[in-house]
Scaffold this motif. Structure first.
Motif, PDB file in Angstrom:
ATOM      1  N   THR A 272       0.845  -1.191   0.000  1.00 44.81           N
ATOM      2  CA  THR A 272       0.000   0.000   0.000  1.00 44.81           C
ATOM      3  C   THR A 272       0.882   1.244   0.000  1.00 44.81           C
ATOM      4  OG1 THR A 272      -1.668   1.249   1.204  1.00 44.81           O
ATOM      5  CG2 THR A 272      -0.209  -0.117   2.534  1.00 44.81           C
ATOM      6  N   HIS A 273       0.380   2.334  -0.596  1.00 41.84           N
ATOM      7  CA  HIS A 273       1.135   3.581  -0.468  1.00 41.84           C
ATOM      8  C   HIS A 273       0.538   4.423   0.657  1.00 41.84           C
ATOM      9  CE1 HIS A 273      -2.118   4.638  -3.260  1.00 41.84           C
ATOM     10  NE2 HIS A 273      -2.124   5.752  -2.557  1.00 41.84           N
ATOM     11  N   ASP A 274      -0.539   3.871   1.271  1.00 43.79           N
ATOM     12  CA  ASP A 274      -1.261   4.580   2.323  1.00 43.79           C
ATOM     13  C   ASP A 274      -0.686   4.159   3.672  1.00 43.79           C
ATOM     14  OD1 ASP A 274      -3.027   5.403   4.252  1.00 43.79           O
ATOM     15  OD2 ASP A 274      -4.818   4.883   3.094  1.00 43.79           O
ATOM     16  N   GLN A 275       0.104   5.046   4.280  1.00 44.66           N
ATOM     17  CA  GLN A 275       0.782   4.652   5.515  1.00 44.66           C
ATOM     18  C   GLN A 275      -0.193   4.384   6.656  1.00 44.66           C
ATOM     19  OE1 GLN A 275       1.545   6.955   8.281  1.00 44.66           O
ATOM     20  NE2 GLN A 275       0.547   8.744   7.423  1.00 44.66           N
ATOM     21  N   LEU A 276      -1.353   5.022   6.610  1.00 38.73           N
ATOM     22  CA  LEU A 276      -2.340   4.793   7.670  1.00 38.73           C
ATOM     23  C   LEU A 276      -2.868   3.355   7.596  1.00 38.73           C
ATOM     24  CD1 LEU A 276      -3.821   6.170   9.992  1.00 38.73           C
ATOM     25  CD2 LEU A 276      -5.673   6.695   8.392  1.00 38.73           C
ATOM     26  N   GLU A 277      -3.092   2.888   6.360  1.00 43.30           N
ATOM     27  CA  GLU A 277      -3.540   1.516   6.154  1.00 43.30           C
ATOM     28  C   GLU A 277      -2.501   0.550   6.734  1.00 43.30           C
ATOM     29  OE1 GLU A 277      -5.919   1.251   2.412  1.00 43.30           O
ATOM     30  OE2 GLU A 277      -4.451  -0.307   2.000  1.00 43.30           O
ATOM     31  N   ALA A 278      -1.239   0.832   6.459  1.00 42.26           N
ATOM     32  CA  ALA A 278      -0.161  -0.040   6.933  1.00 42.26           C
ATOM     33  C   ALA A 278      -0.086  -0.040   8.459  1.00 42.26           C
ATOM     34  CB  ALA A 278       1.169   0.426   6.351  1.00 42.26           C
ATOM     35  N   VAL A 279      -0.159   1.148   9.044  1.00 40.29           N
ATOM     36  CA  VAL A 279      -0.025   1.273  10.490  1.00 40.29           C
ATOM     37  C   VAL A 279      -1.158   0.542  11.206  1.00 40.29           C
ATOM     38  CG1 VAL A 279      -0.165   2.959  12.381  1.00 40.29           C
ATOM     39  CG2 VAL A 279       1.294   3.425  10.429  1.00 40.29           C
ATOM     40  N   THR A 280      -2.375   0.651  10.656  1.00 35.58           N
ATOM     41  CA  THR A 280      -3.520   0.072  11.358  1.00 35.58           C
ATOM     42  C   THR A 280      -3.642  -1.437  11.160  1.00 35.58           C
ATOM     43  OG1 THR A 280      -4.887   0.699   9.476  1.00 35.58           O
ATOM     44  CG2 THR A 280      -4.956   2.156  11.375  1.00 35.58           C
ATOM     45  N   MET A 281      -3.128  -1.972  10.050  1.00 35.86           N
ATOM     46  CA  MET A 281      -3.369  -3.383   9.768  1.00 35.86           C
ATOM     47  C   MET A 281      -2.205  -4.308  10.083  1.00 35.86           C
ATOM     48  SD  MET A 281      -5.123  -2.883   6.088  1.00 35.86           S
ATOM     49  CE  MET A 281      -5.663  -4.529   5.769  1.00 35.86           C
ATOM     50  N   ALA A 282      -0.981  -3.818   9.910  1.00 40.00           N
ATOM     51  CA  ALA A 282       0.143  -4.759   9.821  1.00 40.00           C
ATOM     52  C   ALA A 282       0.821  -5.035  11.162  1.00 40.00           C
ATOM     53  CB  ALA A 282       1.172  -4.210   8.835  1.00 40.00           C
ATOM     54  N   ASP A 283       1.388  -6.241  11.283  1.00 39.34           N
ATOM     55  CA  ASP A 283       2.251  -6.567  12.429  1.00 39.34           C
ATOM     56  C   ASP A 283       3.572  -5.833  12.285  1.00 39.34           C
ATOM     57  OD1 ASP A 283       0.454  -8.518  13.434  1.00 39.34           O
ATOM     58  OD2 ASP A 283       1.185  -9.945  11.940  1.00 39.34           O
ATOM     59  N   LYS A 284       4.050  -5.787  11.036  1.00 36.64           N
ATOM     60  CA  LYS A 284       5.315  -5.104  10.765  1.00 36.64           C
ATOM     61  C   LYS A 284       5.173  -4.335   9.475  1.00 36.64           C
ATOM     62  CE  LYS A 284       8.895  -8.037  12.703  1.00 36.64           C
ATOM     63  NZ  LYS A 284       9.713  -9.139  12.200  1.00 36.64           N
TER      64      LYS A 284
END
Ligand SMILES: Nc1ncnc2c1ncn2[C@@H]1O[C@H](COP(=O)(O)OP(=O)(O)OP(=O)(O)O)[C@@H](O)[C@H]1O
Ligand SMILES: [Mg+2]
Length: 365
Positions: free
Chosen positions: A191-203
């Protein structure tokens, strides 16, 4: 499910390094987000793991197998793309069953797998519909279902939510997270959406210009960005970065601006500032860690209000400080206006210092 290992992975197109010596390990069952700006090499990295394009160097391992020279179909992976590419003339049931029919599985086993996937994704009531009779979010779930029935070792997802409207994205974000928790699946999610990454991912693996910049939990990346690129990319509004000069004054170290103001540093920050390659030091501050004053208080520095953006419960403002723009947030009752002179106080415990030459975070030595 399985672990995925990238070892010194390189992909060049002519003289362009789309992926430059990337090494990372995605543990079994882990959800890893690949993030970074457009063109940084996210899709290329995912395609290399999938085997859709040949590598220029390095190795990929899935489970305990080196898959570098295997075809995509032999890698035991499932991909979910941005455009879900459902078969328009087949029902949802047939869309889900198709990859299994291709593998010549017995009919009753296909049915069992399709029903199980439909149940997980809550689309059982939609099985007889055609894709055009579904909402965007429902189509997205069918696309996930088609990956799920194949029982892959690893799910690879490239911006699967980018075609959805803002509200549905938030909803699907939770659903994919749930999907991960229920299945304990290994997922690499671009994703290029850092919010998506922060909210979903373990790492999260933060990339820039083909290089892996930082690979850590979202909380650690946010709290301890390794360099100015990561600092400015993760967090919204972005961390503000103010280029200054470190000067020793007797026993003290201060940061000075071209305008002539001085900010004395705490002993810990002084040590960091002195470890820089030169006297060029960049001060990094997140909006939530700075305080605004209308009059000068000890340790505060002057600024001028640029913009004020009330959002209801928080007001965001941009302040000119030296040659940079500082993002701050305020309570809704604080009144400030553009061009007003103000004073900014930084939290010494939560400020970041970067080497102005190497752009790397400075650490107390
Ligand atoms: N087939 C190709 N031929 C030449 N250059 C390519 C090719 N595919 C990708 N590139 C280049 O490789 C780099 C990485 O591209 P990639 O598609 O991996 O970026 P990305 O991070 O997925 O970006 P986006 O967020 O825009 O999807 C870019 O500079 C791109 O122009
Ligand atoms: Mg891409």
């Amino acid at each position: 499910m399985a672990e995925v290992v990238l070892k010194d992975v390189v992909k060049t197109y002519g003289s362009v390094y789309a992926v430059n010596n990337v090494s990372l390990t995605v543990a079994d069952g882990e959800f890893v987000a690949l993030v970074g700006p457009s063109g940084c090499g996210k899709t290329t990295t995912l395609n290399l793991v999938a085997g859709l394009i040949p590598m220029s160097g390095g190795d990929v391992m899935i489970g305990d197998r080196v898959v570098t020279d295997l075809d995509p179909k032999d890698r035991d992976i499932a991909m979910v793309f941005q455009n879900y590419a459902l078969y328009p003339n087949k029902t949802v049931y047939k869309n889900l069953a198709f990859p299994l029919q291709m593998r010549k599985l017995p009919k009753d086993e296909i049915d069992r797998k399709v029903q199980a996937a439909a149940k997980v994704l809550d689309i059982t009531h939609l099985l007889e519909r055609k894709p055009r009779e579904l909402s965007g979010g429902q189509q997205q779930r069918v696309a996930l279902g088609r990956a799920l029935v194949r029982d892959p070792k690893v799910f690879l997802m490239d911006e699967p939510l980018s075609n959805l409207d803002a509200k549905l994205r938030v909803q699907m974000r939770s659903e994919i997270k749930r999907f991960h928790q229920d299945l304990k699946a290994t997922i690499i999610y671009v994703t290029h959406d850092q919010l998506e990454a922060v909210t979903m991912a373990d790492k999260m693996a933060v990339m820039n210009g083909g290089f892996l910049q930082q690979y850590d939990t979202p909380a650690n990346v946010f709290a301890n960005p390794v360099n100015m690129f990561v600092a400015g990319f993760i967090g919204s509004p972005a961390m503000s970065l103010i280029p200054l000069t470190a000067v020793t004054r007797g026993t003290e170290v201060v940061l000075t601006s071209a305008e002539g103001w001085e900010l004395p540093l705490s002993p810990a920050n002084a040590k960091k500032a002195l470890s820089a390659k030169s006297d060029k030091v960049v001060l990094g501050a997140r909006h939530s860690t700075v305080r605004l004053h209308k009059t000068q208080v000890p340790g505060s520095v002057p600024g001028k209000v640029y913009t004020v953006e009330p959002t209801g419960d928080v007001t965001f403002a941009q302040i000119f400080v030296s040659s940079a723009i500082l993002n701050i947030s305020l309570g809704p009752t604080v009144q400030i206006s553009p061009d007003e002179s103000v004073f900014i106080e930084f939290d010494q415990e939560r400020m970041h210092l970067f080497d102005g030459v190497t752009e790397m975070a400075l650490k107390a030595v």
